[in-house]
Write a protein that holds these residues in place. Sequence first.
Motif, short mmCIF file in Angstrom:
data_model
loop_
_atom_site.label_atom_id
_atom_site.label_comp_id
_atom_site.label_asym_id
_atom_site.label_seq_id
_atom_site.Cartn_x
_atom_site.Cartn_y
_atom_site.Cartn_z
N ASP A 278 2.22 -5.83 8.22
CA ASP A 278 2.29 -4.37 8.42
C ASP A 278 0.87 -3.81 8.44
OD1 ASP A 278 5.04 -4.60 8.09
OD2 ASP A 278 5.07 -3.69 6.10
N SER B 108 1.04 8.45 7.30
CA SER B 108 1.86 9.65 7.14
C SER B 108 1.72 10.13 5.70
CB SER B 108 3.31 9.27 7.47
OG SER B 108 4.22 10.26 7.06
N PHE C 118 -0.78 5.28 -0.57
CA PHE C 118 -0.09 5.95 0.54
C PHE C 118 1.43 5.94 0.36
CE2 PHE C 118 -1.06 1.50 1.54
CZ PHE C 118 0.22 0.98 1.69
N GLN D 265 -2.06 -4.15 5.77
CA GLN D 265 -2.33 -2.71 5.94
C GLN D 265 -3.64 -2.40 6.64
OE1 GLN D 265 0.43 -1.44 5.31
NE2 GLN D 265 1.31 -2.38 3.50
N1 5AD Z 1 2.34 6.07 6.16
C1 5AD Z 1 2.42 5.12 7.09
N2 5AD Z 1 2.96 3.91 6.85
C2 5AD Z 1 3.42 3.66 5.60
N3 5AD Z 1 3.97 2.56 5.06
C3 5AD Z 1 4.27 2.83 3.77
N4 5AD Z 1 3.90 4.09 3.46
C4 5AD Z 1 3.36 4.63 4.58
C5 5AD Z 1 2.79 5.88 4.89
N5 5AD Z 1 2.68 6.84 3.98
C6 5AD Z 1 4.15 1.32 5.79
C7 5AD Z 1 3.34 0.17 5.15
C8 5AD Z 1 4.40 -0.65 4.48
C9 5AD Z 1 5.58 -0.44 5.42
C10 5AD Z 1 6.91 -0.76 4.83
O1 5AD Z 1 5.52 0.94 5.74
O2 5AD Z 1 2.71 -0.54 6.18
O3 5AD Z 1 4.05 -2.01 4.37
#
Ligand code: 5AD
Length: 441
Positions: free
Chosen positions: A299, A333, A157, A261
């Motif tokens: 996170d 996202s 992601f 995550q």
């Molecule tokens: N969409 C949503 N959250 C994201 N993160 C990183 N990329 C995405 C994404 N594409 C979040 C993760 C990471 C934090 C810094 O941002 O949870 O640990």
Amino acid sequence: MNVYDATRMADLLGREGYAETAEEADADLVILNTCHIRERAAEKIYSELGKLALEKRARAAEGRDMKIVVAGCVAQAEGEEVLKRQRAVDLVVGPQSYHRLPDLLKQAKQGRRLTDTEFDVDEKFDALPQPSRAQIRARGVSAFVTVQEGCDKFCSFCVVPYTRGAEVSRPVADILAETQRLVDAGVREITLIGQNVNAYRGPDDKGQEWSLARLLAHLGEMEGIARLRYTTSHPVDMAQDLIDAHESIGKLMPYVHLPVQSGSDRVLKAMNRRHTGADFLDIIRRLRLARPDVAMSSDFIVGFPGETDADFADTLALIREVGFAASFSFKYSPRPGTPGAERTDQIDEEVKRERLAALQSLLEEQRQAFNAATVGKTIEVLFEKPGRHEGQIAGKSPYMQPVHVSGPADMIGETARVAIVAAGSNSLAGRLVGKGEEAKA
Ligand code: 5AD
Ligand code: SF4
């Protein structure tokens, strides 16, 4: 990391005769240090640039100049695109190129519009000047030191491996020198930072590689440091020596930010996280063995492509099992160029919204419970600044909770024992405890 980078840009431009201002209207130079992690973050930049473009035009009408720079990961990811999309932008400079700002600004003054998105982390750190004592003092008693940048993990992601580049660790001697300078100027708390801070493997003068645990142990002996922290870690790099460090290094704070995550192994696999929910729980079990009062934050992403109700239920179950002191949580996202964005089983926006609301309400309940559980305890607080009211000072608990007490301003920069008397929604209220008083209690 962006806060750290922004301070280094200020150090660098200070040498060129620039001074920081809190007023946009006073600025001859505006640098937007940007984040590309989620779409919303990137979009905000363009709306901000739109406002700045108007300001620039108004100034030009008065014969005054204003330069606009876009720095950070949006600059890295979009490069020339930024110049095309917003004519008012003079420079686009990536997170590994900002040490070249003085030269780039000279060229911009001659009317050139430029993009610099080279990757050369070593060159960057060598080229950056150290802050003056006055600059350090003005920034307070807690400071960041970058020890590592970039990421090789390629979670499906995430844009970070593309925008920040491959993992690079700074040499031990550079980190020690930077830290010593901060401490000499009165900094009491050092947070070592990196996109994958616990993957740190930096060379010492003999060419030997140090782990993060070894670096922390060394800093733990540095006189003047009261507290050490590190962020952000990846579960796969949570080595046993780092876990043990939480037992052996008194100054290392009992608070670990460890992104998980998701609680679903199926989703974790699809995210290319290379760990399971059970691996994560086992790390926490070992951390708690090393340091029973360790508090956890994490996170979370909801609505990764293919995430089912059952997967989401696994995430909630994991959260219930751990009990987090704090957390960051996001709707997935899709980021251009990442594997996740290519998937055809994207989750409905409405489902994402519902899942995020449910997740955040559970995490908020846990945060409040954690804060409420500190009431009645006596904990150590590092005082950082004057409080909101006259005669108050404010600081942080070992677990990152803001704490305020009645006390003299000359205690800023000191640690002291505080009896916590109440928990508000965002901070704790306490009372300074005399040494004799605590012995009696
Ligand atoms: N969409 C949503 N959250 C994201 N993160 C990183 N990329 C995405 C994404 N594409 C979040 C993760 C990471 C934090 C810094 O941002 O949870 O640990
Ligand atoms: Fe992004 Fe962190 Fe995964 Fe690296 S480990 S790809 S920075 S989420």
